[in-house]
Design a protein around this motif. Structure first.
Motif, PDB file in Angstrom:
ATOM      1  N   UNK A 117       0.803  -1.214   0.000  1.00 10.68           N
ATOM      2  CA  UNK A 117       0.000   0.000   0.000  1.00 10.68           C
ATOM      3  C   UNK A 117       0.832   1.258   0.000  1.00 10.68           C
ATOM      4  N   UNK A 118       0.198   2.351  -0.400  1.00 13.20           N
ATOM      5  CA  UNK A 118       0.826   3.669  -0.314  1.00 13.20           C
ATOM      6  C   UNK A 118      -0.219   4.700   0.075  1.00 13.20           C
TER       7      UNK A 118
ATOM      8  N   UNK B 298      -4.989   9.578   1.299  1.00 15.34           N
ATOM      9  CA  UNK B 298      -5.799   8.387   1.006  1.00 15.34           C
ATOM     10  C   UNK B 298      -4.911   7.154   0.978  1.00 15.34           C
ATOM     11  N   UNK B 299      -5.307   6.102   1.717  1.00 13.67           N
ATOM     12  CA  UNK B 299      -4.577   4.845   1.743  1.00 13.67           C
ATOM     13  C   UNK B 299      -5.077   3.943   0.618  1.00 13.67           C
ATOM     14  N   UNK B 300      -4.150   3.512  -0.248  1.00 11.03           N
ATOM     15  CA  UNK B 300      -4.482   2.624  -1.361  1.00 11.03           C
ATOM     16  C   UNK B 300      -3.726   1.319  -1.148  1.00 11.03           C
TER      17      UNK B 300
ATOM     18  N   UNK C 274       8.069   9.275  -4.379  1.00 12.66           N
ATOM     19  CA  UNK C 274       7.928  10.215  -3.279  1.00 12.66           C
ATOM     20  C   UNK C 274       6.787   9.951  -2.321  1.00 12.66           C
ATOM     21  N   UNK C 275       5.984   8.896  -2.561  1.00 13.98           N
ATOM     22  CA  UNK C 275       4.859   8.625  -1.666  1.00 13.98           C
ATOM     23  C   UNK C 275       5.241   7.560  -0.633  1.00 13.98           C
ATOM     24  N   UNK C 276       4.723   7.722   0.584  1.00 15.75           N
ATOM     25  CA  UNK C 276       4.964   6.760   1.654  1.00 15.75           C
ATOM     26  C   UNK C 276       4.311   5.428   1.272  1.00 15.75           C
TER      27      UNK C 276
END
Length: 216
Positions: free
Chosen positions: A127-128, A136-138, A153-155
């Motif tokens: 997930x990111x 938003x968690x995907x 660059x996304x967590x």
């Protein structure tokens, strides 16, 4: 009509310029990294091409399982320009990731690369989180043969969802993608971030911050 054609040409030229600015085409066949060079550049200076050998383009060991006996239960085996000098200027890297049952590759960021993760064995929750303000968690559960992309660059993170070990291969769009593990960075910086800052940021008691910092 002529005005429309001119506008389209300007747009095309702008897009070409942006593309070249982002990832310029190589000016030679290769630029094997020379870490011993005193030159200071954005990356590594080139080794003399006449001294380049096959081993400069070779890495061995991705068949070897990483040691996952650590608190998070995962191990990343990187193949970046630091391990494979022939990657210099090519804009790619990869890694093997091993997971203990229920092991986690903790939330982290690659500041210079997008990533595509392919599961070789087991099943993973991947997930990111999108950027502010949505956050938003995907997520998606991945099985053997599945792939999942993490934008630059996304967590992002992974967790082994099975009772057996899991293995994945990651491909990244930078010779040196970098990694910022959130917990280590925030609670393990040197010198430490002030307890008052972290307590306010995470809305927790200072004693909790002290406890977390002691683990890193």
């Amino acid at each position: 009509m002529a005005k429309n054609i001119l506008t389209l040409c300007l747009v095309a030229l702008t897009l070409c310029h942006l593309t070249i600015a982002f990832e310029p085409k190589p000016l030679q066949d290769f630029c094997v990294a020379d870490p011993t060079s005193p030159a200071r550049v954005n990356g590594f200076a080139c080794k003399n091409p006449m001294l380049v050998q096959a081993n400069d383009f070779f890495f061995s060991g991705l068949n070897i399982a990483g040691n996952t006996s650590n608190p998070v239960g995962s191990k990343v085996t990187p193949v970046t320009v630091a391990q494979l000098p022939g990657l210099n200027t090519l804009g790619i890297a990869m890694a093997r990731v091993d997971y203990e049952p229920w092991g986690v590759n903790p939330p982290h960021v690659h500041p210079r690369a997008s990533e595509i993760l392919t599961v070789l064995e087991g099943s993973l929750l991947a997930g990111f989180v999108t950027s502010n303000p949505e956050n938003r968690l995907i997520t998606k559960v991945l099985h053997k043969g599945d792939a999942f992309v993490f934008p630059m660059g996304l967590v992002h993170f992974q967790r082994n969802m099975g009772y057996g070990k899991a293995v994945a291969i990651a491909a990244l769009s930078s010779q040196n993608p970098g990694i910022i593990t959130i917990a280590n960075t925030v609670f393990g910086s040197n010198p430490s971030i002030a307890v008052e800052v972290l307590a306010k940021a995470f809305q927790v008691d200072k004693n909790i911050v002290d406890q977390l910092q002691s683990k890193f």
